[in-house]
Design a protein around this motif. Structure first.
Motif, PDB file in Angstrom:
ATOM      1  N   ALA A  46       0.823  -1.206   0.000  1.00 23.58           N
ATOM      2  CA  ALA A  46       0.000   0.000   0.000  1.00 23.58           C
ATOM      3  C   ALA A  46       0.858   1.258   0.000  1.00 23.58           C
ATOM      4  CB  ALA A  46      -0.938  -0.002   1.202  1.00 23.58           C
ATOM      5  N   ILE A  47       1.930   1.265   0.781  1.00 22.82           N
ATOM      6  CA  ILE A  47       2.809   2.431   0.827  1.00 22.82           C
ATOM      7  C   ILE A  47       3.496   2.643  -0.521  1.00 22.82           C
ATOM      8  CG2 ILE A  47       4.947   3.328   1.824  1.00 22.82           C
ATOM      9  CD1 ILE A  47       4.061   2.151   4.474  1.00 22.82           C
ATOM     10  N   ILE A  48       4.001   1.576  -1.115  1.00 24.18           N
ATOM     11  CA  ILE A  48       4.683   1.691  -2.411  1.00 24.18           C
ATOM     12  C   ILE A  48       3.696   2.149  -3.485  1.00 24.18           C
ATOM     13  CG2 ILE A  48       5.843   0.377  -4.224  1.00 24.18           C
ATOM     14  CD1 ILE A  48       7.126  -1.287  -1.969  1.00 24.18           C
ATOM     15  N   ALA A  49       2.483   1.601  -3.480  1.00 22.39           N
ATOM     16  CA  ALA A  49       1.484   2.007  -4.473  1.00 22.39           C
ATOM     17  C   ALA A  49       1.088   3.465  -4.276  1.00 22.39           C
ATOM     18  CB  ALA A  49       0.258   1.103  -4.373  1.00 22.39           C
ATOM     19  N   GLY A  81       1.443   6.698  -6.916  1.00 22.53           N
ATOM     20  CA  GLY A  81       0.202   7.319  -7.361  1.00 22.53           C
ATOM     21  C   GLY A  81      -0.920   6.376  -7.726  1.00 22.53           C
ATOM     22  N   PHE A  82      -0.837   5.129  -7.359  1.00 30.62           N
ATOM     23  CA  PHE A  82      -1.915   4.179  -7.639  1.00 30.62           C
ATOM     24  C   PHE A  82      -2.859   4.162  -6.441  1.00 30.62           C
ATOM     25  CE2 PHE A  82       1.738   2.420 -10.014  1.00 30.62           C
ATOM     26  CZ  PHE A  82       1.223   2.560 -11.294  1.00 30.62           C
ATOM     27  N   GLY A  83      -3.786   5.103  -6.411  1.00 25.23           N
ATOM     28  CA  GLY A  83      -4.670   5.272  -5.258  1.00 25.23           C
ATOM     29  C   GLY A  83      -5.583   4.091  -5.004  1.00 25.23           C
ATOM     30  N   ILE A 103      -5.207   0.879  -5.855  1.00 25.04           N
ATOM     31  CA  ILE A 103      -4.441  -0.278  -5.382  1.00 25.04           C
ATOM     32  C   ILE A 103      -3.981  -0.050  -3.949  1.00 25.04           C
ATOM     33  CG2 ILE A 103      -2.351  -1.641  -5.728  1.00 25.04           C
ATOM     34  CD1 ILE A 103      -2.632  -1.025  -8.730  1.00 25.04           C
ATOM     35  N   ALA A 104      -3.558   1.176  -3.658  1.00 20.01           N
ATOM     36  CA  ALA A 104      -3.082   1.493  -2.306  1.00 20.01           C
ATOM     37  C   ALA A 104      -4.197   1.350  -1.282  1.00 20.01           C
ATOM     38  CB  ALA A 104      -2.499   2.896  -2.267  1.00 20.01           C
ATOM     39  N   SER A 105      -5.390   1.848  -1.601  1.00 23.03           N
ATOM     40  CA  SER A 105      -6.490   1.756  -0.638  1.00 23.03           C
ATOM     41  C   SER A 105      -6.944   0.309  -0.461  1.00 23.03           C
ATOM     42  CB  SER A 105      -7.651   2.638  -1.066  1.00 23.03           C
ATOM     43  OG  SER A 105      -8.220   2.164  -2.260  1.00 23.03           O
ATOM     44  N   GLY A 106      -6.930  -0.475  -1.537  1.00 22.60           N
ATOM     45  CA  GLY A 106      -7.297  -1.889  -1.421  1.00 22.60           C
ATOM     46  C   GLY A 106      -6.309  -2.664  -0.574  1.00 22.60           C
ATOM     47  N   ALA A 107      -5.027  -2.444  -0.804  1.00 19.06           N
ATOM     48  CA  ALA A 107      -4.002  -3.139  -0.025  1.00 19.06           C
ATOM     49  C   ALA A 107      -4.028  -2.692   1.434  1.00 19.06           C
ATOM     50  CB  ALA A 107      -2.623  -2.891  -0.627  1.00 19.06           C
ATOM     51  N   GLU A 108      -4.312  -1.419   1.659  1.00 17.64           N
ATOM     52  CA  GLU A 108      -4.378  -0.913   3.031  1.00 17.64           C
ATOM     53  C   GLU A 108      -5.550  -1.535   3.775  1.00 17.64           C
ATOM     54  OE1 GLU A 108      -6.105   1.506   6.090  1.00 17.64           O
ATOM     55  OE2 GLU A 108      -6.856   1.604   4.042  1.00 17.64           O
ATOM     56  N   GLU A 109      -6.666  -1.687   3.105  1.00 16.01           N
ATOM     57  CA  GLU A 109      -7.837  -2.287   3.738  1.00 16.01           C
ATOM     58  C   GLU A 109      -7.583  -3.758   4.075  1.00 16.01           C
ATOM     59  OE1 GLU A 109     -11.370  -2.150   5.554  1.00 16.01           O
ATOM     60  OE2 GLU A 109     -10.416  -0.448   4.578  1.00 16.01           O
ATOM     61  N   ILE A 110      -6.957  -4.483   3.181  1.00 14.89           N
ATOM     62  CA  ILE A 110      -6.624  -5.884   3.442  1.00 14.89           C
ATOM     63  C   ILE A 110      -5.651  -5.987   4.614  1.00 14.89           C
ATOM     64  CG2 ILE A 110      -5.463  -7.933   2.520  1.00 14.89           C
ATOM     65  CD1 ILE A 110      -6.579  -7.121  -0.236  1.00 14.89           C
ATOM     66  N   ALA A 111      -4.657  -5.102   4.648  1.00 18.94           N
ATOM     67  CA  ALA A 111      -3.688  -5.111   5.752  1.00 18.94           C
ATOM     68  C   ALA A 111      -4.378  -4.816   7.075  1.00 18.94           C
ATOM     69  CB  ALA A 111      -2.587  -4.092   5.485  1.00 18.94           C
TER      70      ALA A 111
END
Length: 54
Positions: A12-15, A19-21, A23-31
Motif C-alpha cells: 500500500a505504501i509503495i502504491a 500514485g496508484f490510489g 491499489i493502495a487503498s485496497g491493499a491498506e484495507e486488506i492489511a
C-alpha cells in the motif's frame, strides 16, 4: 498472519508513492483486516493458553 498484514501495508505504501490510489487503498484495507484478525487471535491464544496452564 502478521507477516501478510505487514506485506500488504508495504504494498500500500509503495502504491501510494507511485500514485496508484485504488491499489493502495485496497491493499491498506486488506492489511487492516488481517491486522485486526491477528490481534483477536493473539488475545484468544493468550486467554485460552493461560487457562490450560501453558
Amino acid at each position: 498472519m502478521l507477516r501478510y498484514a505487514i506485506g500488504f501495508f508495504i504494498v500500500a505504501i509503495i502504491a501510494a508513492i507511485f500514485g496508484f490510489g485504488g491499489i493502495a487503498s485496497g491493499a491498506e484495507e486488506i492489511a487492516r483486516i488481517l491486522f485486526f484478525i491477528f490481534i483477536v487471535l493473539l488475545i484468544f491464544s493468550l486467554v485460552f493458553g493461560r487457562k490450560r496452564g501453558i
